[in-house]
Scaffold this motif. Sequence first.
Motif, short mmCIF file in Angstrom:
data_model
loop_
_atom_site.label_atom_id
_atom_site.label_comp_id
_atom_site.label_asym_id
_atom_site.label_seq_id
_atom_site.Cartn_x
_atom_site.Cartn_y
_atom_site.Cartn_z
N GLU A 40 0.83 -1.21 0.00
CA GLU A 40 0.00 0.00 0.00
C GLU A 40 0.86 1.25 0.00
OE1 GLU A 40 -3.99 -1.78 2.21
OE2 GLU A 40 -3.09 0.10 2.92
N THR A 41 1.92 1.22 0.76
CA THR A 41 2.83 2.37 0.81
C THR A 41 3.43 2.63 -0.57
OG1 THR A 41 3.36 1.80 3.10
CG2 THR A 41 4.87 3.30 1.97
N LEU A 42 3.86 1.54 -1.20
CA LEU A 42 4.46 1.69 -2.52
C LEU A 42 3.43 2.23 -3.52
CD1 LEU A 42 6.83 1.23 -4.45
CD2 LEU A 42 6.04 -1.12 -4.76
N ALA A 43 2.21 1.71 -3.45
CA ALA A 43 1.17 2.16 -4.37
C ALA A 43 0.89 3.65 -4.16
CB ALA A 43 -0.10 1.35 -4.16
N LEU A 44 0.81 4.06 -2.90
CA LEU A 44 0.53 5.47 -2.63
C LEU A 44 1.65 6.38 -3.11
CD1 LEU A 44 -1.29 5.38 0.81
CD2 LEU A 44 -2.05 6.56 -1.27
N ILE A 45 2.89 5.94 -2.92
CA ILE A 45 4.00 6.77 -3.40
C ILE A 45 3.93 6.88 -4.92
CG2 ILE A 45 6.52 6.95 -3.60
CD1 ILE A 45 6.70 5.65 -0.81
N ALA A 46 3.59 5.76 -5.57
CA ALA A 46 3.51 5.79 -7.02
C ALA A 46 2.43 6.76 -7.49
CB ALA A 46 3.23 4.38 -7.56
N TYR A 47 1.28 6.73 -6.85
CA TYR A 47 0.15 7.54 -7.33
C TYR A 47 0.14 8.96 -6.77
CZ TYR A 47 -2.31 3.80 -9.81
OH TYR A 47 -2.67 2.85 -10.72
N LYS A 48 0.84 9.19 -5.68
CA LYS A 48 0.72 10.48 -5.01
C LYS A 48 2.06 11.22 -4.93
CE LYS A 48 -1.59 12.17 -0.84
NZ LYS A 48 -2.50 13.14 -1.42
N GLN A 49 3.06 10.72 -5.66
CA GLN A 49 4.39 11.32 -5.51
C GLN A 49 4.44 12.75 -6.02
OE1 GLN A 49 7.33 9.61 -8.43
NE2 GLN A 49 5.60 8.22 -8.73
N PRO A 50 5.35 13.55 -5.53
CA PRO A 50 6.22 13.25 -4.40
C PRO A 50 5.43 13.30 -3.10
CG PRO A 50 6.60 15.47 -5.20
CD PRO A 50 5.53 14.89 -6.06
N ALA A 51 5.64 12.35 -2.25
CA ALA A 51 4.83 12.24 -1.04
C ALA A 51 5.70 12.03 0.19
CB ALA A 51 3.86 11.07 -1.19
N THR A 52 5.23 12.57 1.29
CA THR A 52 5.94 12.36 2.55
C THR A 52 5.29 11.18 3.28
OG1 THR A 52 4.42 13.74 3.80
CG2 THR A 52 6.29 14.85 2.75
N ARG A 53 5.98 10.71 4.31
CA ARG A 53 5.39 9.65 5.15
C ARG A 53 4.07 10.11 5.72
NH1 ARG A 53 9.70 7.11 9.26
NH2 ARG A 53 7.76 6.67 10.36
N GLY A 54 4.02 11.42 6.04
CA GLY A 54 2.78 11.97 6.58
C GLY A 54 1.62 11.84 5.60
N ASP A 55 1.93 12.09 4.31
CA ASP A 55 0.88 11.96 3.29
C ASP A 55 0.33 10.54 3.26
OD1 ASP A 55 1.50 14.55 2.60
OD2 ASP A 55 2.73 14.00 0.85
N ILE A 56 1.24 9.59 3.35
CA ILE A 56 0.84 8.18 3.28
C ILE A 56 0.03 7.80 4.52
CG2 ILE A 56 1.71 5.81 3.16
CD1 ILE A 56 4.31 7.20 1.90
N GLU A 57 0.51 8.28 5.65
CA GLU A 57 -0.19 7.97 6.91
C GLU A 57 -1.59 8.57 6.92
OE1 GLU A 57 2.66 9.32 9.76
OE2 GLU A 57 3.87 7.51 9.58
#
Lengths: 227, 227, 277
Positions: free
Chosen positions: A99-116
């Motif tokens: 899920e983390t990888l998917a979110l970084i792919a779709y929401k980059q550039p992203a911080t850990r906060g964005d993913i959380e």
Amino acid sequence: MLKQKEIEQALEAVLLAAEEPVSIDRLIGLFDAGDLPEGSPRQAIRTALAEIEYALEGRGYELKRVASGYRFQIRQSMSPWVSRLKETRPPRFSRALMETLALIAYKQPATRGDIEAVRGVSVSPNIMRTLLERGWISVVGQRAVPGRPTLYGTTRAFLDYFNLRSLDELPPLSEIRALVDPHVAEGDGEIETGSDAESADTEETDTANEESARPLAEVVPLPTPKR
Amino acid sequence: MLKQKEIEQALEAVLLAAEEPVSIDRLIGLFDAGDLPEGSPRQAIRTALAEIEYALEGRGYELKRVASGYRFQIRQSMSPWVSRLKETRPPRFSRALMETLALIAYKQPATRGDIEAVRGVSVSPNIMRTLLERGWISVVGQRAVPGRPTLYGTTRAFLDYFNLRSLDELPPLSEIRALVDPHVAEGDGEIETGSDAESADTEETDTANEESARPLAEVVPLPTPKR
Amino acid sequence: MNDGEREGARLQDARKAGNEENVVAIVGDTIIKSLPTDLYIPPDALEVFLGAFEGPMDLLLYLIRRRNLDILEISVSEVTDQYMRYIEMMTAMKLTLAGEYLAMAATLAEIKSRLLLPRTEAVEEEEEDPRAELVRRLREYERFKAAAADLEALPRLERDIQPAAAALPTLIERKIEPMVEMKDLLLAMADILHRAALNERHAVAMETLSVRERMSLVLTAVNSRRGFVPFTDLFDVEEGKQGVIVTFLALMELSREGVIEIVQRGFRAPIYVRAGT
């Protein structure tokens, strides 16, 4: 008195069953009085060991003398074969990592906060480290907010691994959303009938356990080279 | 392509390093494409194994094929020497445990009730636990009768432990002598059903790369409960 | 054999003496009908004796085989008597007795009583020999008892056979990574979206992927050089109009998020980009 050949067999048995090297004295001690030539039991053992060693020439293992005694040992040159045997299939990546990888792919550039914020749970540093070590994400900068959180993006290696030319080739979110949310999919009659027919089929053919994987590949056009 | 001698060395190394029997499929899997003759990799492995076996004639150890694959082992005739070296006593198993194991082996798939019907006493949970922990038996299903009792079968690990290649190699169940009493002869028919397991086809074990703890019933067609 | 015969003779005597139910033991010609208080057999020994049997079937089989009798030729009456004597001894000594032993005692008693009943020939034809079921069970148990002994005699690991092992060479470490398929990634994303749909606060809205991707690329380019990067360096004319627009949108988004700074010293002066401070 035992024959030379019998001594060899006994020594082979003992050394291959022992979990550690066995000293000559201990080897001698295994034999009864009368088994070995009286005057020179040590010499008899040594001769037998030399004979075993000789017989193993050109084989994948050898008889080796180390500090605490003798042992059978796989030849160092065979190391690649043994290494292959001992390799264990690595476990699958965790759901959280995917899920983390998917979110970084779709929401980059992203911080850990964005993913959380999206996942609703904290992202473990281990996950980020694994993704960084694998070379799938990299640090692309820092967001200019207090604490200057690190921004992550996907890499060229990520695209290569998934055989993509660019992120554009990932299916759009609207299609992915349709995968799990039946209400969204309702609009699309074709998908509905398609999956109905399929589930009927799979029950009969006893491949129902693949169900979770199958619709995805069929509903979402997986990335293919651009027309 | 590797030379015959190189294949032999690799196999020797791998089998002496493995802690359990290695199946032919797993052995083949260790080689790269091109290492083995393309048309007949299996044949090449078999030839090499036969060659290794031959080379060990008259030595204190041997190459043995058991249910889940091949292993090097000390010849049985050498076991007195090994026990002189090793201080630990081999485990002993109670008669109750051996009777339970024999019943499962010959009557599989069998429920606890089947075992109790023959032995006339309830099966101790400790015995079942020991058998399961040793990996000698496993749950293979439930009988389609009220209460759905658990069915047990023996595993490859069981055959491996008892130095067997397949259930075929178990000592045959003693035959029932011709009976004088016709009433008793009727009962004889009932007993016979248990021996179906013996005639089950257990050949071709080396094509399976399943783990040794997998129930044999999955691999070998065994008598199924009547519905 | 002699023992067996003697035992049989004693039992005959016992029967003649009648009231055999009370017979506890026969010593020489003496029939003992009640347990002496100073019984010589210590209870422990009896317990050990009974413990040697794997249940009532085993005990019964022992009683039969001890006399070298074929199971088919058993005299239920005799065997029952012997069996009962053991059970009675056990109960008399207040030893805990497994229920199975008592159940077998009941079965034996029932068979015995049925055999004693006078029967007409017609009945005999219909009715099964009451011994048949017991004989069948005994034979089957004996079969598997033998099978267990056969199994016990097989060469086996640890006791008769040792696996041969040799010391390992130094191994070459090779790390194998888990395999990931595209569908795993997409399913993970689908899950996120599904959860987000249930929780409005976590709604996920995103720009087109090409812009997001370009944002990462631009950021990397800016960060790879210390200080200012000429605005024009970030564009690749060969990408065509589409590519230029995507890069432009990426720069705008990054600037809006405050990740980069875009500066120009004066009108028509070159534009520079640098990482946000």
